[in-house]
Scaffold this active site. Structure first.
Site: not given
Lengths: 260, 217
Positions: B79, B195, B197
């Protein structure tokens, strides 16, 4: 379109009621969160609906446990009054923090949160109620009023003005709940959702009233929502996340597939 | 060890946790010397470009980022961490990026709701197989996955616009009022605008591929 199960938590357990009354136990929040992630939910919202000071530690523990097993965005709300409260939740594993009553009481809180943490993690939850005599459509302005404290307190604030003000102050997203529809399973208040959706350019989550898969489709198609929040239709096993997504997809609404 | 650079912004735990979940020995690292010894480095980033840029410099980890990238240590920017690899951003015109890749970070199309806060499908650039996106089979499980495998979670209002030299690093794009750079790759340098994650199983698989590039897991 995001499909977002919402977990209302009271004293460490997921509960669901009608208009915040008559609460019914729906399980352990961290377990339920992990299950929804595995089933293909796009995000999760966990709201501490009692939010007394005693419960704060319980909630942090829940967020920590959930964050161990959840790899989709996690929004946590309920009783957030300061940047310090928000930071504690982010440290515990939240990705976004939802503010409600405290932001109405002190709008500067939104500015502070956005400035310190970035707009991307600031969700303003707006609980809205139709003013008496405005259903069905009667007049265009000030039809919806902001209420706080779980719907117990009227504020006199116009929902559209408040939503606009939240956007100006740096909110990253609006979570809009119809208190008239919450828990009724009569469908989202589409007029409310569409009105806010055309007033602010922020991502908008529709909430309150989803009882069938057609309600989800209507929320996406007519309500101009970018996220669909639902609780009881998922908690009590009536529909799976996959059911919801395949139904949305069959109605031409773009969703992330639940199987990879 | 994979060092997740901890330069004092936002929630960086999620990147650490997700890497650990896929079996990598990942840790938040504030010490530049420790970060310089890692087998892989992750630069996460949330919030505003200017704030992240300033915080990264204050932490002294900006020099480590340059150093490890120079040495060919696997590096993943996530990001704003990806955006920081470029020269600067329209979000904070006076803030400087690391300028490792030529180009600036620009606002997304104003016709769309901003930020883009949603899952979106990443279309791989066909002529550029990507180890990160798993479009090249470098490991036993690196083969093609199902149709849903390219959906990832985005939260951003700005995205890099790479210039000539860097344009060839783009390995994946999504559509949000026009094409948006979603993933870059050049040798051991990787970046995602989304993202991983927070992208469920798809994101974990991507992070596992990065961990494999680091010789972890």
């Amino acid at each position: 379109m995001r499909v977002i199960p919402c977990l209302d938590v009271d004293r460490g357990r997921v509960v669901k009621g009608v208009g915040f009354l008559g609460l019914r136990d729906a399980g352990d929040p961290a377990e339920l969160a992990a299950r929804y992630d595995q089933e293909g939910a796009d995000e999760l919202v966990i709201l501490d609906i009692t939010a007394s000071s005693d419960d704060r530690e319980i909630m942090l523990g829940i967020v920590e446990r959930a964050a161990e097993q959840v790899f989709i965005p996690l929004t946590i709300g309920g009783g957030v009054r300061s940047v310090a409260d928000a930071k504690a939740l982010l440290r515990a594993g939240a990705d976004k923090v939802a503010v409600n009553s405290a932001a109405v009481a002190r709008p500067q809180l939104i500015t502070e949160l956005a400035g310190e943490l970035g707009s991307q993690c600031v969700v303003v939850a707006i609980d809205a109620r139709r003013r008496a005599g405005t259903e069905p459509v009667r007049q265009a302005d000030a039809k919806f009023e902001v209420v706080t404290h779980g719907g117990r307190r009227a504020t006199g604030l116009d929902v559209l003005e408040w939503a606009g003000s939240c956007a100006e102050r740096g909110a990253g997203e609006i979570l809009l709940t119809s208190m008239d529809r919450d828990g009724t399973e009569l469908g989202y208040d589409l007029e409310l959702t569409a009105a806010v959706g055309s007033t602010v350019r922020l991502p908008l989550i529709a909430s309150g009233g989803a009882g069938t898969l057609d309600h989800l489709v209507a929320g996406a198609a007519l309500g101009s929502a970018s996220g669909l929040l639902a609780a009881s239709i998922f908690h009590f096993g009536r529909y799976s996340i996959a059911d919801a997504k395949s139904y949305l997809a069959a109605h031409g609404i773009g969703v992330r597939p639940t199987t990879v | 060890m994979i060092a997740v650079l901890d330069y004092g912004i936002g929630n960086l735990r999620s990147a650490e946790k997700a890497l650990q979940h896929v079996g990598a020995d990942a840790h938040l690292v504030t010490d530049p010397d420790l970060a310089a010894q890692a087998r892989g480095v992750v630069l996460p980033g949330v919030g505003a470009f200017g704030a992240c840029s300033a915080a990264l410099r204050r932490s002294g980890l900006d020099a480590v980022a340059r150093d490890v990238i120079d040495r060919g240590v696997p590096f993943l920017g996530i990001c704003v961490g990806l955006q920081l690899l470029f020269e600067g951003s329209d979000e904070d015109p006076r803030a400087e990026g690391l300028a490792i890749l030529p180009g600036r970070v620009r606002s997304l199309a104003p016709s769309e709701r901003l930020p883009q806060m949603q899952w979106n499908m990443v279309a791989p650039v066909e002529s550029r197989p990507s180890r990160l996106l798993g479009t090249v089979a470098t490991t036993s499980d690196g083969g093609p996955e199902g149709a849903g495998s390219m959906w990832f979670y985005f939260v951003h209002s700005y995205a890099p616009m790479p210039e000539a030299d860097a344009a060839c690093t783009v390995v994946g794009a999504c559509d949000y009022g026009g094409p948006v750079v979603a993933a870059i790759e050049r040798g051991e340098l990787f970046g995602t605008q989304f993202h991983p994650e927070k992208s469920g199983m798809n994101g974990l698989r991507l992070l596992a591929r990065f961990a494999a590039a680091c010789g972890e897991a």
